[in-house]
Design a protein around this motif. Structure first.
Motif, PDB file in Angstrom:
ATOM      1  N   ILE A 356      13.413  38.786  21.557  1.00 25.68           N
ATOM      2  CA  ILE A 356      13.563  39.966  22.410  1.00 25.68           C
ATOM      3  C   ILE A 356      12.356  40.114  23.336  1.00 25.68           C
ATOM      4  CG2 ILE A 356      13.735  42.488  22.383  1.00 25.68           C
ATOM      5  CD1 ILE A 356      15.297  42.161  19.704  1.00 25.68           C
ATOM      6  N   ALA A 357      11.156  39.870  22.800  1.00 25.74           N
ATOM      7  CA  ALA A 357       9.944  39.947  23.637  1.00 25.74           C
ATOM      8  C   ALA A 357       9.978  38.898  24.739  1.00 25.74           C
ATOM      9  CB  ALA A 357       8.702  39.774  22.769  1.00 25.74           C
ATOM     10  N   GLY A 358      10.385  37.681  24.388  1.00 22.26           N
ATOM     11  CA  GLY A 358      10.466  36.624  25.392  1.00 22.26           C
ATOM     12  C   GLY A 358      11.493  36.929  26.465  1.00 22.26           C
ATOM     13  N   VAL A 359      12.620  37.498  26.046  1.00 19.68           N
ATOM     14  CA  VAL A 359      13.658  37.865  27.008  1.00 19.68           C
ATOM     15  C   VAL A 359      13.138  38.951  27.946  1.00 19.68           C
ATOM     16  CG1 VAL A 359      15.918  38.966  27.262  1.00 19.68           C
ATOM     17  CG2 VAL A 359      15.592  37.144  25.581  1.00 19.68           C
ATOM     18  N   GLU A 360      12.397  39.917  27.412  1.00 20.85           N
ATOM     19  CA  GLU A 360      11.829  40.963  28.273  1.00 20.85           C
ATOM     20  C   GLU A 360      10.966  40.356  29.381  1.00 20.85           C
ATOM     21  OE1 GLU A 360       9.802  44.208  26.514  1.00 20.85           O
ATOM     22  OE2 GLU A 360      11.603  45.007  25.544  1.00 20.85           O
ATOM     23  N   MET A 361      10.103  39.419  29.016  1.00 18.97           N
ATOM     24  CA  MET A 361       9.242  38.785  30.021  1.00 18.97           C
ATOM     25  C   MET A 361      10.073  38.025  31.047  1.00 18.97           C
ATOM     26  SD  MET A 361       5.864  37.567  27.864  1.00 18.97           S
ATOM     27  CE  MET A 361       6.713  36.575  26.638  1.00 18.97           C
ATOM     28  N   ALA A 362      11.111  37.324  30.574  1.00 15.04           N
ATOM     29  CA  ALA A 362      11.966  36.570  31.492  1.00 15.04           C
ATOM     30  C   ALA A 362      12.756  37.494  32.414  1.00 15.04           C
ATOM     31  CB  ALA A 362      12.909  35.674  30.696  1.00 15.04           C
ATOM     32  N   LEU A 363      13.205  38.629  31.900  1.00 16.60           N
ATOM     33  CA  LEU A 363      13.911  39.605  32.732  1.00 16.60           C
ATOM     34  C   LEU A 363      13.000  40.125  33.843  1.00 16.60           C
ATOM     35  CD1 LEU A 363      15.770  41.662  29.957  1.00 16.60           C
ATOM     36  CD2 LEU A 363      16.873  40.293  31.730  1.00 16.60           C
ATOM     37  N   LEU A 364      11.783  40.486  33.473  1.00 14.24           N
ATOM     38  CA  LEU A 364      10.825  40.993  34.461  1.00 14.24           C
ATOM     39  C   LEU A 364      10.510  39.926  35.504  1.00 14.24           C
ATOM     40  CD1 LEU A 364       8.538  42.874  31.945  1.00 14.24           C
ATOM     41  CD2 LEU A 364       9.848  43.958  33.791  1.00 14.24           C
ATOM     42  N   ASP A 365      10.320  38.684  35.048  1.00 16.51           N
ATOM     43  CA  ASP A 365      10.016  37.592  35.971  1.00 16.51           C
ATOM     44  C   ASP A 365      11.185  37.281  36.896  1.00 16.51           C
ATOM     45  OD1 ASP A 365       7.565  37.396  34.782  1.00 16.51           O
ATOM     46  OD2 ASP A 365       8.065  35.647  33.556  1.00 16.51           O
ATOM     47  N   SER A 366      12.384  37.683  36.484  1.00 12.70           N
ATOM     48  CA  SER A 366      13.577  37.440  37.298  1.00 12.70           C
ATOM     49  C   SER A 366      13.899  38.616  38.210  1.00 12.70           C
ATOM     50  CB  SER A 366      14.775  37.149  36.382  1.00 12.70           C
ATOM     51  OG  SER A 366      14.513  36.039  35.539  1.00 12.70           O
ATOM     52  N   GLY A 367      12.988  39.581  38.261  1.00  6.95           N
ATOM     53  CA  GLY A 367      13.166  40.716  39.162  1.00  6.95           C
ATOM     54  C   GLY A 367      14.119  41.765  38.657  1.00  6.95           C
ATOM     55  N   ILE A 368      14.376  41.778  37.364  1.00  4.95           N
ATOM     56  CA  ILE A 368      15.278  42.782  36.792  1.00  4.95           C
ATOM     57  C   ILE A 368      14.438  43.949  36.283  1.00  4.95           C
ATOM     58  CG2 ILE A 368      16.975  43.228  34.962  1.00  4.95           C
ATOM     59  CD1 ILE A 368      17.843  40.295  35.275  1.00  4.95           C
ATOM     60  N   ASP A 369      14.778  45.133  36.753  1.00  3.29           N
ATOM     61  CA  ASP A 369      13.957  46.314  36.536  1.00  3.29           C
ATOM     62  C   ASP A 369      14.169  46.891  35.139  1.00  3.29           C
ATOM     63  OD1 ASP A 369      12.274  48.465  36.905  1.00  3.29           O
ATOM     64  OD2 ASP A 369      13.759  49.661  38.002  1.00  3.29           O
ATOM     65  N   ILE A 370      13.274  46.546  34.232  1.00  8.77           N
ATOM     66  CA  ILE A 370      13.281  47.126  32.895  1.00  8.77           C
ATOM     67  C   ILE A 370      11.867  47.603  32.585  1.00  8.77           C
ATOM     68  CG2 ILE A 370      15.120  45.570  32.122  1.00  8.77           C
ATOM     69  CD1 ILE A 370      12.889  44.140  30.447  1.00  8.77           C
ATOM     70  N   LYS A 371      11.754  48.455  31.603  1.00  5.60           N
ATOM     71  CA  LYS A 371      10.440  48.925  31.180  1.00  5.60           C
ATOM     72  C   LYS A 371       9.892  47.967  30.127  1.00  5.60           C
ATOM     73  CE  LYS A 371       8.036  52.826  29.030  1.00  5.60           C
ATOM     74  NZ  LYS A 371       8.193  54.175  28.414  1.00  5.60           N
ATOM     75  N   PRO A 372       8.724  47.367  30.380  1.00  6.50           N
ATOM     76  CA  PRO A 372       8.147  46.437  29.398  1.00  6.50           C
ATOM     77  C   PRO A 372       7.987  47.101  28.029  1.00  6.50           C
ATOM     78  CG  PRO A 372       6.935  46.330  31.462  1.00  6.50           C
ATOM     79  CD  PRO A 372       7.869  47.489  31.579  1.00  6.50           C
ATOM     80  N   GLY A 373       8.431  46.413  27.007  1.00  3.31           N
ATOM     81  CA  GLY A 373       8.308  46.917  25.641  1.00  3.31           C
ATOM     82  C   GLY A 373       9.453  47.787  25.185  1.00  3.31           C
ATOM     83  N   SER A 374      10.366  48.139  26.088  1.00  2.10           N
ATOM     84  CA  SER A 374      11.430  49.077  25.715  1.00  2.10           C
ATOM     85  C   SER A 374      12.401  48.463  24.710  1.00  2.10           C
ATOM     86  CB  SER A 374      12.188  49.537  26.966  1.00  2.10           C
ATOM     87  OG  SER A 374      12.707  48.419  27.682  1.00  2.10           O
ATOM     88  N   GLY A 375      12.819  47.243  24.963  1.00  3.54           N
ATOM     89  CA  GLY A 375      13.752  46.592  24.057  1.00  3.54           C
ATOM     90  C   GLY A 375      13.110  46.261  22.727  1.00  3.54           C
ATOM     91  N   VAL A 376      11.891  45.745  22.797  1.00  4.99           N
ATOM     92  CA  VAL A 376      11.166  45.428  21.566  1.00  4.99           C
ATOM     93  C   VAL A 376      10.990  46.697  20.733  1.00  4.99           C
ATOM     94  CG1 VAL A 376       8.975  44.638  20.604  1.00  4.99           C
ATOM     95  CG2 VAL A 376       9.986  43.434  22.549  1.00  4.99           C
ATOM     96  N   GLY A 377      10.595  47.786  21.399  1.00  7.01           N
ATOM     97  CA  GLY A 377      10.382  49.045  20.690  1.00  7.01           C
ATOM     98  C   GLY A 377      11.631  49.547  20.004  1.00  7.01           C
ATOM     99  N   ALA A 378      12.768  49.474  20.708  1.00  8.28           N
ATOM    100  CA  ALA A 378      14.028  49.946  20.124  1.00  8.28           C
ATOM    101  C   ALA A 378      14.411  49.102  18.913  1.00  8.28           C
ATOM    102  CB  ALA A 378      15.139  49.905  21.169  1.00  8.28           C
ATOM    103  N   ALA A 379      14.221  47.785  19.029  1.00  8.29           N
ATOM    104  CA  ALA A 379      14.553  46.901  17.910  1.00  8.29           C
ATOM    105  C   ALA A 379      13.605  47.118  16.741  1.00  8.29           C
ATOM    106  CB  ALA A 379      14.525  45.443  18.366  1.00  8.29           C
TER     107      ALA A 379
END
Length: 388
Positions: A356-379
């Motif tokens: 999940i952490a790796g996916v978050e970084m890849a999402l951000l690097d791909s220009g997809i607007d998410i809050k860093p740590g949000s998915g990891v925190g929820a999980a």
């Protein structure tokens, strides 16, 4: 790059060290007097995973795709009509394989993201007054979309229609991971592969057949040799195979079964549900959606939909090239629209949090607007609150 690649595709799955060690054996005589000591207990313990007492299990040195062919060419006749719902790439491939084998394939298109429509199935079978449909081909877990269908419901629909068709189930990405009850659900042919819930390398088609399906072999007019269930059953009776087996694979399967049964098959189901739910909560926290519609969510793979102006292939590329994480790509109709996180097999909270952490970084690097740590925190919160 230091470290290793982290495998989070929906198959092949991670193979435990215990299984790898069990497979590291010198070659042996598969006709020796002691070989049945290996094979016979495997075939009996497989029945505990398939949840069958009346049925019979088999292992072919092949793949899940070959398992489709084993079931159909042993239990049906040339030109028989079979019914299948197409709601993902693997249902599509099963239908195409059936056409190549010469079956009359009745395909019903279903929106990708949904599973088998039970009301439609029951109504269609009631229309088939002459019982021309000889088998229903049901994909239990559609890996391409992260959709799980209700196989028990399929059987209920068939029974409500009073239809005698055989029920063949593609359980490649479900058996040994998701709830599967072959006898209770009236499954006639259950098809799995080694590289998913069994946590082995690819190379074994692991199958279960009901007595009804086995009885149908005698009236089948398909020519068979390598894929003959009758030949395999005759040899298995004495603890052997009709041709050279993959002995390292069998040793690995022996250890796999020990791991699964030691954990307890119901605990295996619960673990996969918990891991899958954590991923789904992470996706929701990112503000994204999954391909599976409510009620069809898979506990072995989650297909995440990217925003319409983005390409999921960028996420997959960034995850692999920057962070050494392998994710599944979208297939066919959902190519570029989804990426897939596999969460089956040898997996736990911490390993999946890494994904999940790796996916978050890849999402951000791909220009997809998410809050860093949000998915990891929820999980993290979900896994902490549900940990034993």
């Amino acid at each position: 790059m230091a470290g290793r690649n982290h495998l989070f595709v929906p198959g092949p799955t991670n193979t435990p060290h215990e299984i790898l060690s069990a497979m590291h054996v010198p070659m042996e005589d598969h006709r020796s007097p002691i070989f049945p000591n290996l094979l016979k207990p495997i075939l009996e313990d497989l029945k505990k995973v398939f949840r069958t007492e009346a049925g019979q299990c088999f292992v072919f040195p092949a793949t899940g795709t070959a398992g489709w062919e084993v079931a159909m060419t042993n239990c049906l006749n040339m030109g028989d009509k079979v019914l299948i719902y197409r709601f993902g790439q693997f249902g599509h491939l099963w239908a195409e394989a059936s056409k190549k084998l010469g079956f009359d394939v009745e395909i019903h298109q279903v929106e990708w993201g949904k599973g088998i429509p039970l009301d439609h199935l029951e109504a269609r079978l009631k229309q088939d007054k002459n019982h021309e449909i000889k088998a229903v081909l049901a994909t239990h877990n559609e890996t391409s979309t992260g959709v799980t269908s209700d196989i028990h419901g399929v059987r209920k629909a068939m029974d409500a229609a009073g239809h005698p068709a055989l029920l063949f189930v593609d359980g490649v990405s479900s058996i040994a991971s998701l709830e599967f009850k072959m006898d209770e659900w009236g499954v006639d042919g259950a098809i799995s592969g080694s590289q998913k819930g069994f946590m082995l390398p690819a190379g074994a088609a692991i199958l279960g057949f009901s007595q009804k399906a086995l009885a149908a072999i005698d009236s089948s007019n398909f020519p068979r040799s390598f894929f003959s269930l009758k030949d395999m059953a005759a040899s298995n009776k004495d603890g052997y195979t009709p041709y050279t087996p993959s002995t390292p694979m069998l040793h690995g399967l022996r250890k796999s079964l020990e791991i699964l049964l030691d954990e307890g098959i119901e605990n295996v189901y619960a673990r996969h549900h918990r891991l899958g739910e954590g991923v789904r909560r992470a996706v929701a926290a990112w503000g994204l959606t999954i391909c599976a519609q409510p009620g069809f969510e898979s506990d072995t793979v989650t297909a995440v939909v990217v925003p319409a102006d983005k390409d999921a292939r960028d996420v997959i590329s960034n995850a692999y090239n920057k962070y050494q994480i392998s994710l599944g790509g979208g297939l066919s109709e959902v190519a570029g629209k989804v990426f897939r996180i596999g969460h089956m097999g040898d997996m736990n909270d911490v390993s999946l949090l890494g994904a999940i952490a790796g996916v978050e970084m890849a999402l951000l690097d791909s220009g997809i607007d998410i809050k860093p740590g949000s998915g990891v925190g929820a999980a993290v919160e979900y896994y902490r609150s549900t940990a034993k």
